[in-house]
Design a protein around this motif. Structure first.
Motif, PDB file in Angstrom:
ATOM      1  N   ARG A  46       0.826  -1.210   0.000  1.00  0.00           N
ATOM      2  CA  ARG A  46       0.000   0.000   0.000  1.00  0.00           C
ATOM      3  C   ARG A  46       0.859   1.259   0.000  1.00  0.00           C
ATOM      4  NH1 ARG A  46      -5.293  -0.532   3.904  1.00  0.00           N
ATOM      5  NH2 ARG A  46      -6.291  -2.295   2.841  1.00  0.00           N
ATOM      6  N   GLN A  47       1.925   1.243   0.782  1.00  0.00           N
ATOM      7  CA  GLN A  47       2.790   2.414   0.849  1.00  0.00           C
ATOM      8  C   GLN A  47       3.487   2.668  -0.483  1.00  0.00           C
ATOM      9  OE1 GLN A  47       5.123   2.507   4.720  1.00  0.00           O
ATOM     10  NE2 GLN A  47       3.763   0.778   5.120  1.00  0.00           N
ATOM     11  N   GLN A  48       3.958   1.615  -1.134  1.00  0.00           N
ATOM     12  CA  GLN A  48       4.630   1.793  -2.407  1.00  0.00           C
ATOM     13  C   GLN A  48       3.661   2.285  -3.474  1.00  0.00           C
ATOM     14  OE1 GLN A  48       7.913   1.747  -2.805  1.00  0.00           O
ATOM     15  NE2 GLN A  48       7.454   2.570  -4.837  1.00  0.00           N
ATOM     16  N   GLU A  49       2.448   1.782  -3.446  1.00  0.00           N
ATOM     17  CA  GLU A  49       1.430   2.252  -4.399  1.00  0.00           C
ATOM     18  C   GLU A  49       1.159   3.740  -4.201  1.00  0.00           C
ATOM     19  OE1 GLU A  49      -1.147  -1.886  -5.007  1.00  0.00           O
ATOM     20  OE2 GLU A  49      -1.854  -0.329  -3.624  1.00  0.00           O
ATOM     21  N   LEU A  50       1.117   4.172  -2.953  1.00  0.00           N
ATOM     22  CA  LEU A  50       0.858   5.578  -2.678  1.00  0.00           C
ATOM     23  C   LEU A  50       2.050   6.447  -3.065  1.00  0.00           C
ATOM     24  CD1 LEU A  50      -1.025   7.737  -1.655  1.00  0.00           C
ATOM     25  CD2 LEU A  50      -0.293   7.211   0.690  1.00  0.00           C
ATOM     26  N   VAL A  51       3.265   5.974  -2.828  1.00  0.00           N
ATOM     27  CA  VAL A  51       4.456   6.708  -3.258  1.00  0.00           C
ATOM     28  C   VAL A  51       4.384   6.968  -4.765  1.00  0.00           C
ATOM     29  CG1 VAL A  51       6.950   6.475  -3.670  1.00  0.00           C
ATOM     30  CG2 VAL A  51       6.002   6.001  -1.404  1.00  0.00           C
ATOM     31  N   GLU A  52       4.021   5.960  -5.522  1.00  0.00           N
ATOM     32  CA  GLU A  52       3.924   6.105  -6.981  1.00  0.00           C
ATOM     33  C   GLU A  52       2.812   7.072  -7.364  1.00  0.00           C
ATOM     34  OE1 GLU A  52       3.487   2.129  -8.386  1.00  0.00           O
ATOM     35  OE2 GLU A  52       5.495   1.506  -7.724  1.00  0.00           O
ATOM     36  N   LEU A  53       1.702   7.018  -6.637  1.00  0.00           N
ATOM     37  CA  LEU A  53       0.598   7.940  -6.921  1.00  0.00           C
ATOM     38  C   LEU A  53       1.003   9.386  -6.647  1.00  0.00           C
ATOM     39  CD1 LEU A  53      -2.369   8.553  -7.595  1.00  0.00           C
ATOM     40  CD2 LEU A  53      -2.930   8.042  -5.204  1.00  0.00           C
ATOM     41  N   LEU A  54       1.650   9.632  -5.526  1.00  0.00           N
ATOM     42  CA  LEU A  54       2.032  10.997  -5.166  1.00  0.00           C
ATOM     43  C   LEU A  54       3.042  11.578  -6.152  1.00  0.00           C
ATOM     44  CD1 LEU A  54       2.331  10.784  -1.262  1.00  0.00           C
ATOM     45  CD2 LEU A  54       0.350  11.339  -2.667  1.00  0.00           C
ATOM     46  N   SER A  55       3.862  10.721  -6.732  1.00  0.00           N
ATOM     47  CA  SER A  55       4.845  11.213  -7.706  1.00  0.00           C
ATOM     48  C   SER A  55       4.161  11.802  -8.935  1.00  0.00           C
ATOM     49  CB  SER A  55       5.797  10.086  -8.115  1.00  0.00           C
ATOM     50  OG  SER A  55       5.121   9.100  -8.879  1.00  0.00           O
ATOM     51  N   GLN A  56       2.936  11.369  -9.210  1.00  0.00           N
ATOM     52  CA  GLN A  56       2.192  11.902 -10.348  1.00  0.00           C
ATOM     53  C   GLN A  56       1.809  13.361 -10.133  1.00  0.00           C
ATOM     54  OE1 GLN A  56      -1.111   9.322 -11.350  1.00  0.00           O
ATOM     55  NE2 GLN A  56       0.117   7.470 -11.032  1.00  0.00           N
ATOM     56  N   TYR A  57       1.825  13.795  -8.882  1.00  0.00           N
ATOM     57  CA  TYR A  57       1.527  15.196  -8.574  1.00  0.00           C
ATOM     58  C   TYR A  57       2.798  16.033  -8.437  1.00  0.00           C
ATOM     59  CZ  TYR A  57      -3.123  13.369  -7.587  1.00  0.00           C
ATOM     60  OH  TYR A  57      -4.356  12.752  -7.685  1.00  0.00           O
ATOM     61  N   GLY A  58       3.930  15.460  -8.804  1.00  0.00           N
ATOM     62  CA  GLY A  58       5.189  16.189  -8.749  1.00  0.00           C
ATOM     63  C   GLY A  58       5.870  16.163  -7.406  1.00  0.00           C
ATOM     64  N   ALA A  59       5.350  15.366  -6.484  1.00  0.00           N
ATOM     65  CA  ALA A  59       5.936  15.301  -5.144  1.00  0.00           C
ATOM     66  C   ALA A  59       6.998  14.224  -5.078  1.00  0.00           C
ATOM     67  CB  ALA A  59       4.857  15.015  -4.110  1.00  0.00           C
ATOM     68  N   ASP A  60       8.009  14.475  -4.271  1.00  0.00           N
ATOM     69  CA  ASP A  60       8.925  13.424  -3.878  1.00  0.00           C
ATOM     70  C   ASP A  60       8.307  12.786  -2.648  1.00  0.00           C
ATOM     71  OD1 ASP A  60      11.123  11.794  -3.700  1.00  0.00           O
ATOM     72  OD2 ASP A  60      12.367  13.269  -2.654  1.00  0.00           O
ATOM     73  N   ALA A  61       8.066  11.482  -2.712  1.00  0.00           N
ATOM     74  CA  ALA A  61       7.390  10.793  -1.614  1.00  0.00           C
ATOM     75  C   ALA A  61       8.286   9.695  -1.065  1.00  0.00           C
ATOM     76  CB  ALA A  61       6.060  10.207  -2.078  1.00  0.00           C
ATOM     77  N   LEU A  62       8.121   9.431   0.214  1.00  0.00           N
ATOM     78  CA  LEU A  62       8.955   8.463   0.909  1.00  0.00           C
ATOM     79  C   LEU A  62       8.088   7.614   1.820  1.00  0.00           C
ATOM     80  CD1 LEU A  62      11.819   7.452   1.834  1.00  0.00           C
ATOM     81  CD2 LEU A  62      11.722   9.255   3.582  1.00  0.00           C
ATOM     82  N   ALA A  63       8.233   6.295   1.723  1.00  0.00           N
ATOM     83  CA  ALA A  63       7.527   5.396   2.624  1.00  0.00           C
ATOM     84  C   ALA A  63       8.326   5.249   3.913  1.00  0.00           C
ATOM     85  CB  ALA A  63       7.330   4.034   1.972  1.00  0.00           C
ATOM     86  N   CYS A  64       7.652   5.458   5.037  1.00  0.00           N
ATOM     87  CA  CYS A  64       8.286   5.354   6.355  1.00  0.00           C
ATOM     88  C   CYS A  64       7.480   4.359   7.190  1.00  0.00           C
ATOM     89  CB  CYS A  64       8.320   6.709   7.043  1.00  0.00           C
ATOM     90  SG  CYS A  64       9.291   7.959   6.200  1.00  0.00           S
ATOM     91  N   PRO A  65       7.657   3.063   6.954  1.00  0.00           N
ATOM     92  CA  PRO A  65       6.863   2.083   7.686  1.00  0.00           C
ATOM     93  C   PRO A  65       7.186   2.066   9.171  1.00  0.00           C
ATOM     94  CG  PRO A  65       8.587   1.011   6.410  1.00  0.00           C
ATOM     95  CD  PRO A  65       8.598   2.450   6.012  1.00  0.00           C
ATOM     96  N   GLY A  66       6.179   1.768   9.947  1.00  0.00           N
ATOM     97  CA  GLY A  66       6.370   1.679  11.391  1.00  0.00           C
ATOM     98  C   GLY A  66       5.045   1.837  12.107  1.00  0.00           C
ATOM     99  N   ASP A  67       4.940   1.243  13.263  1.00  0.00           N
ATOM    100  CA  ASP A  67       3.747   1.337  14.093  1.00  0.00           C
ATOM    101  C   ASP A  67       3.955   2.464  15.098  1.00  0.00           C
ATOM    102  OD1 ASP A  67       1.628   1.034  15.819  1.00  0.00           O
ATOM    103  OD2 ASP A  67       1.881  -1.123  16.112  1.00  0.00           O
ATOM    104  N   VAL A  68       3.223   3.552  14.937  1.00  0.00           N
ATOM    105  CA  VAL A  68       3.467   4.708  15.808  1.00  0.00           C
ATOM    106  C   VAL A  68       3.109   4.423  17.259  1.00  0.00           C
ATOM    107  CG1 VAL A  68       3.259   6.421  13.969  1.00  0.00           C
ATOM    108  CG2 VAL A  68       1.210   5.730  15.240  1.00  0.00           C
TER     109      VAL A  68
END
Length: 262
Positions: A46-68
């Motif tokens: 899910r995080q990788q899919e979202l990173v790819e989606l956000l890049s379509q808006y010109g953003a640099d996106a980073l997945a930071c997995p972890g349980d807060v």
């Protein structure tokens, strides 16, 4: 470490629902976005899919997995953001949980009570603490507003006796917002609370027929479900500094649900 010219936001619990839409909106509006979800195989997808989606808006996106809810996960998440971009301008504390089960509050277990408090309040307090110290150390960069946005719930003030532990945790989150807002006001860091009402997400769809009836009968004065975009637009507004002379502002995004009426 390279200092990016774009503002940077971290959105916790951003692989679905409100958090995902907030990440999308911030990316659309010029932020680089760190997204967060649990460190599981499904979470990584899910995080990788979202990173790819956000890049379509010109953003640099980073997945930071972890349980807060696991406090030791906070520092690695924040360090990865600073390593990538050299700054943090906005924290959106969106990660949260519902009550494990609804039922008579006279039968709530200590375990279920603590479960809600750990995710909805304790995690928020200590991640905010770490993020605030980063923001204080870096200062304001090129006039970019620094902000902490806490997504709580209308249940911070509207009572549901069949999920008492959830209401307590959201009221605690509201107090956390006020405390940090007061502490950081003179430092120029805005701290805000957004209280969603009945929002159409995968979590609420299991009770959709019930709320469809109640909304049609006037429970929500606007007579519609809230959408995740309703929340995301408010998040961007405060992250962009569009409420400059406010401290600890509580913003109800609920179609009027919180207004006493009959």
């Amino acid at each position: 470490m390279t200092l990016t010219t774009r503002p940077v936001a971290l959105v916790t619990g951003s692989t679905r629902g409100i958090g995902k839409q907030c990440a999308i909106e911030l990316a659309r509006q010029g932020f680089n976005v760190a997204i967060n979800g649990r460190d599981t195989p499904e979470g990584h997808i899910r995080q990788q899919e979202l990173v790819e989606l956000l890049s379509q808006y010109g953003a640099d996106a980073l997945a930071c997995p972890g349980d807060v809810a696991e406090l030791e996960h906070h520092q690695p998440i924040l360090e990865s953001i600073l390593t990538r971009w050299g700054r943090l301008d906005c924290l959106v504390n969106n990660a949260g949980t519902a009550a494990k089960q609804r039922g008579d509050m006279l039968e709530v277990t200590a375990e279920n009570y603590q479960y809600c408090l750990d995710i909805n309040a304790r995690a928020m307090f200590f991640l905010t603490q770490r993020a605030a110290n980063i923001m204080l150390q870096q200062g304001e960069i090129n006039g970019q507003h620094r902000s902490i946005v806490n997504i709580t719930s209308c249940s911070a003030s509207i009572l549901s006796v069949n999920r008492a532990e959830y209401c307590v945790s959201k009221a605690a989150a509201s107090m956390i917002t006020q405390l940090f807002a007061l502490r950081l006001a003179e430092e120029g860091i805005g701290v805000y609370e957004i209280r969603p009402g009945i929002i159409d997400t995968d979590m609420t769809r299991v009770v959709k027929p019930k709320y469809d009836r109640q909304i049609a009968d006037g429970l929500v004065p606007m007579k519609r479900w809230g959408e995740t975009q309703d929340i995301a637009q408010v998040v961007h507004s405060v992250a962009a500094g569009k409420l400059p002379f406010t401290v600890g502002q509580i913003i109800n995004v609920d179609g009027g649900l919180n207004i006493p009426h009959f």
